[in-house]
Scaffold this motif. Structure first.
Motif, PDB file in Angstrom:
ATOM      1  N   ILE A  94       0.832  -1.199   0.000  1.00  0.00           N
ATOM      2  CA  ILE A  94       0.000   0.000   0.000  1.00  0.00           C
ATOM      3  C   ILE A  94       0.875   1.262   0.000  1.00  0.00           C
ATOM      4  N   PHE A  95       2.027   1.200   0.705  1.00  0.00           N
ATOM      5  CA  PHE A  95       2.922   2.363   0.774  1.00  0.00           C
ATOM      6  C   PHE A  95       3.669   2.554  -0.546  1.00  0.00           C
ATOM      7  N   ARG A  96       4.043   1.424  -1.154  1.00  0.00           N
ATOM      8  CA  ARG A  96       4.722   1.472  -2.451  1.00  0.00           C
ATOM      9  C   ARG A  96       3.786   2.093  -3.493  1.00  0.00           C
ATOM     10  N   GLN A  97       2.523   1.697  -3.430  1.00  0.00           N
ATOM     11  CA  GLN A  97       1.552   2.196  -4.402  1.00  0.00           C
ATOM     12  C   GLN A  97       1.264   3.679  -4.162  1.00  0.00           C
ATOM     13  N   ALA A  98       1.163   4.063  -2.874  1.00  0.00           N
ATOM     14  CA  ALA A  98       0.904   5.475  -2.546  1.00  0.00           C
ATOM     15  C   ALA A  98       2.082   6.329  -3.020  1.00  0.00           C
ATOM     16  N   TYR A  99       3.321   5.816  -2.836  1.00  0.00           N
ATOM     17  CA  TYR A  99       4.512   6.527  -3.306  1.00  0.00           C
ATOM     18  C   TYR A  99       4.429   6.736  -4.816  1.00  0.00           C
ATOM     19  N   PHE A 100       3.943   5.696  -5.523  1.00  0.00           N
ATOM     20  CA  PHE A 100       3.808   5.823  -6.983  1.00  0.00           C
ATOM     21  C   PHE A 100       2.799   6.920  -7.328  1.00  0.00           C
ATOM     22  N   TYR A 101       1.613   6.889  -6.692  1.00  0.00           N
ATOM     23  CA  TYR A 101       0.565   7.860  -7.043  1.00  0.00           C
ATOM     24  C   TYR A 101       0.967   9.298  -6.687  1.00  0.00           C
ATOM     25  N   PHE A 102       1.658   9.451  -5.537  1.00  0.00           N
ATOM     26  CA  PHE A 102       1.945  10.816  -5.074  1.00  0.00           C
ATOM     27  C   PHE A 102       3.229  11.394  -5.660  1.00  0.00           C
ATOM     28  N   LEU A 103       4.196  10.541  -6.031  1.00  0.00           N
ATOM     29  CA  LEU A 103       5.486  11.066  -6.480  1.00  0.00           C
ATOM     30  C   LEU A 103       6.008  10.408  -7.759  1.00  0.00           C
ATOM     31  N   ALA A 104       6.197   9.079  -7.688  1.00  0.00           N
ATOM     32  CA  ALA A 104       6.882   8.375  -8.784  1.00  0.00           C
ATOM     33  C   ALA A 104       6.185   8.598 -10.126  1.00  0.00           C
ATOM     34  N   TYR A 105       4.856   8.610 -10.123  1.00  0.00           N
ATOM     35  CA  TYR A 105       4.098   8.805 -11.369  1.00  0.00           C
ATOM     36  C   TYR A 105       4.511  10.099 -12.068  1.00  0.00           C
ATOM     37  N   PHE A 106       4.747  11.160 -11.270  1.00  0.00           N
ATOM     38  CA  PHE A 106       5.022  12.484 -11.842  1.00  0.00           C
ATOM     39  C   PHE A 106       6.440  12.608 -12.394  1.00  0.00           C
ATOM     40  N   VAL A 107       7.337  11.654 -12.031  1.00  0.00           N
ATOM     41  CA  VAL A 107       8.678  11.689 -12.616  1.00  0.00           C
ATOM     42  C   VAL A 107       8.856  10.537 -13.617  1.00  0.00           C
ATOM     43  N   GLY A 108       7.732   9.977 -14.045  1.00  0.00           N
ATOM     44  CA  GLY A 108       7.753   9.008 -15.146  1.00  0.00           C
ATOM     45  C   GLY A 108       8.143   7.600 -14.773  1.00  0.00           C
ATOM     46  N   GLN A 109       8.154   7.279 -13.458  1.00  0.00           N
ATOM     47  CA  GLN A 109       8.498   5.893 -13.079  1.00  0.00           C
ATOM     48  C   GLN A 109       7.304   4.964 -13.339  1.00  0.00           C
ATOM     49  N   PRO A 110       7.576   3.667 -13.573  1.00  0.00           N
ATOM     50  CA  PRO A 110       6.468   2.755 -13.893  1.00  0.00           C
ATOM     51  C   PRO A 110       5.644   2.390 -12.660  1.00  0.00           C
ATOM     52  N   ASN A 111       4.404   2.009 -12.919  1.00  0.00           N
ATOM     53  CA  ASN A 111       3.507   1.551 -11.850  1.00  0.00           C
ATOM     54  C   ASN A 111       4.064   0.258 -11.252  1.00  0.00           C
ATOM     55  N   PRO A 112       4.232   0.169  -9.922  1.00  0.00           N
ATOM     56  CA  PRO A 112       4.792  -1.065  -9.342  1.00  0.00           C
ATOM     57  C   PRO A 112       3.858  -2.268  -9.461  1.00  0.00           C
ATOM     58  N   HIS A 113       2.573  -2.003  -9.748  1.00  0.00           N
ATOM     59  CA  HIS A 113       1.632  -3.127  -9.852  1.00  0.00           C
ATOM     60  C   HIS A 113       1.326  -3.446 -11.317  1.00  0.00           C
ATOM     61  N   HIS A 114       1.457  -4.723 -11.682  1.00  0.00           N
ATOM     62  CA  HIS A 114       1.093  -5.137 -13.029  1.00  0.00           C
ATOM     63  C   HIS A 114      -0.168  -5.984 -12.949  1.00  0.00           C
ATOM     64  N   SER A 115      -1.247  -5.466 -13.528  1.00  0.00           N
ATOM     65  CA  SER A 115      -2.533  -6.166 -13.415  1.00  0.00           C
ATOM     66  C   SER A 115      -2.560  -7.431 -14.251  1.00  0.00           C
ATOM     67  N   THR A 116      -3.151  -8.456 -13.698  1.00  0.00           N
ATOM     68  CA  THR A 116      -3.484  -9.676 -14.439  1.00  0.00           C
ATOM     69  C   THR A 116      -4.927 -10.005 -14.047  1.00  0.00           C
ATOM     70  N   PRO A 117      -5.604 -10.874 -14.784  1.00  0.00           N
ATOM     71  CA  PRO A 117      -6.981 -11.194 -14.396  1.00  0.00           C
ATOM     72  C   PRO A 117      -7.083 -11.759 -12.974  1.00  0.00           C
ATOM     73  N   GLU A 118      -6.001 -12.406 -12.477  1.00  0.00           N
ATOM     74  CA  GLU A 118      -6.065 -12.967 -11.115  1.00  0.00           C
ATOM     75  C   GLU A 118      -5.664 -11.961 -10.059  1.00  0.00           C
ATOM     76  N   SER A 119      -5.005 -10.871 -10.472  1.00  0.00           N
ATOM     77  CA  SER A 119      -4.589  -9.849  -9.511  1.00  0.00           C
ATOM     78  C   SER A 119      -4.844  -8.484 -10.160  1.00  0.00           C
ATOM     79  N   LYS A 120      -6.146  -8.178 -10.276  1.00  0.00           N
ATOM     80  CA  LYS A 120      -6.529  -6.987 -11.039  1.00  0.00           C
ATOM     81  C   LYS A 120      -6.155  -5.697 -10.331  1.00  0.00           C
ATOM     82  N   PHE A 121      -6.254  -5.714  -8.993  1.00  0.00           N
ATOM     83  CA  PHE A 121      -6.149  -4.451  -8.257  1.00  0.00           C
ATOM     84  C   PHE A 121      -4.828  -4.312  -7.522  1.00  0.00           C
TER      85      PHE A 121
END
Ligand code: HEM
Length: 235
Positions: A94-121
């Protein structure tokens, strides 16, 4: 090396539920504003018209909630797996994802979560959807039903603290949904393109980037609405 792959993420019953639910909740919020502040807001003409529309939208949301529950619980049997966060999700994901949404996303880093049908969220989605779908939605439906049938359910109403408590709770829940809607729609635009997460909610399919040298993994592509399930190997 990476390559793009199409994955069937959102089966038809989930899409039908989602758009019925979204349309219903938005209608409930708008009509609810008029019902709560009739002296200041008049969108649907007569006060009674707003109440009728509010009640109808409430019924639509309640029925579509049953569709969601029956589909995930009985047909797909993936409710717990998809929606309940694991200990790892809560302690680090949850902290890794929050870091992505609040900071990493804005400097172009990739989303740490890769969705698959078994792990969509991702872990944040799991936590948010769990609270919305297992706590807030059932509560808003239950309080709405009580308010629709005040006279026949009078005794139960008194047991729960009376009409003022119920109206206040229903209103607070509505505020939570309004806040959720804004955050939900904003976060949904943060895919690799602004519409990337909207497309699977429309036609079921999402384009995902997959590592060529990733360890061989099996992705189940299911089409539960027609009862077909096939397995495809990646990697
Ligand atoms: C106009 C309103 C709405 C729009 C445009 C919208 C958009 C989206 C999009 C694009 C997705 C797929 C990406 C993702 O999983 O985040 C999604 C999924 C989801 N939305 Fe919404 N949404 C709306 C309203 C709502 C409401 C009101 C609720 C709940 C009360 C809700 C609950 C969910 C849930 C639980 C999922 C995951 C569904 C699944 O795949 O099992 N949405 N939404």
């Amino acid at each position: 090396m990476k390559h793009k792959e199409m994955m069937y993420m959102t089966p038809l019953p989930v899409r039908i539920w989602h758009w019925l639910n979204a349309f219903g909740i938005v209608t409930l919020c708008i009509t609810g504003i008029q019902i709560r502040f009739p002296d200041y807001i008049n969108i649907f003409g007569a006060y009674k018209a707003a109440i009728r529309l509010h009640n109808t939208a409430g019924v639509v949301v309640s029925i579509s909630y049953m569709l969601w529950l029956v589909y995930y619980l009985i047909v797909a049997r993936s409710l717990i797996k998809l929606y309940v966060p694991t200990v790892k999700d809560l302690t680090s994901g949850i902290f890794r994802q929050a870091y992505f949404y609040f900071l990493a996303y804005f400097v172009g880093q990739p989303n740490p979560h890769h969705s698959t049908p078994e792990s969509k969220f991702n872990p944040m989605q799991k936590a948010a959807y769990l609270v919305i779908m297992f706590i807030l939605l059932p509560l808003v439906i239950a309080s709405g039903v009580l308010l629709m049938y005040v006279a026949p359910l009078r005794e139960l109403l008194m047991l729960l603290g009376g009409i003022k408590i119920l109206v206040g709770t229903h209103f607070l829940l509505a505020c939570c949904f309004t806040a959720f809607l804004f955050v939900h729609i904003y976060l949904a635009t943060l895919g690799h393109t602004p519409l990337a997460h909207f497309k699977p909610m429309w036609n079921g399919w999402e384009e995902e980037t997959v590592e060529d040298d990733a360890p061989e993994k099996t992705t189940e592509i299911t089409k539960p609405e027609i009862g077909i399930s096939s397995t495809e190997k990646q990697g």
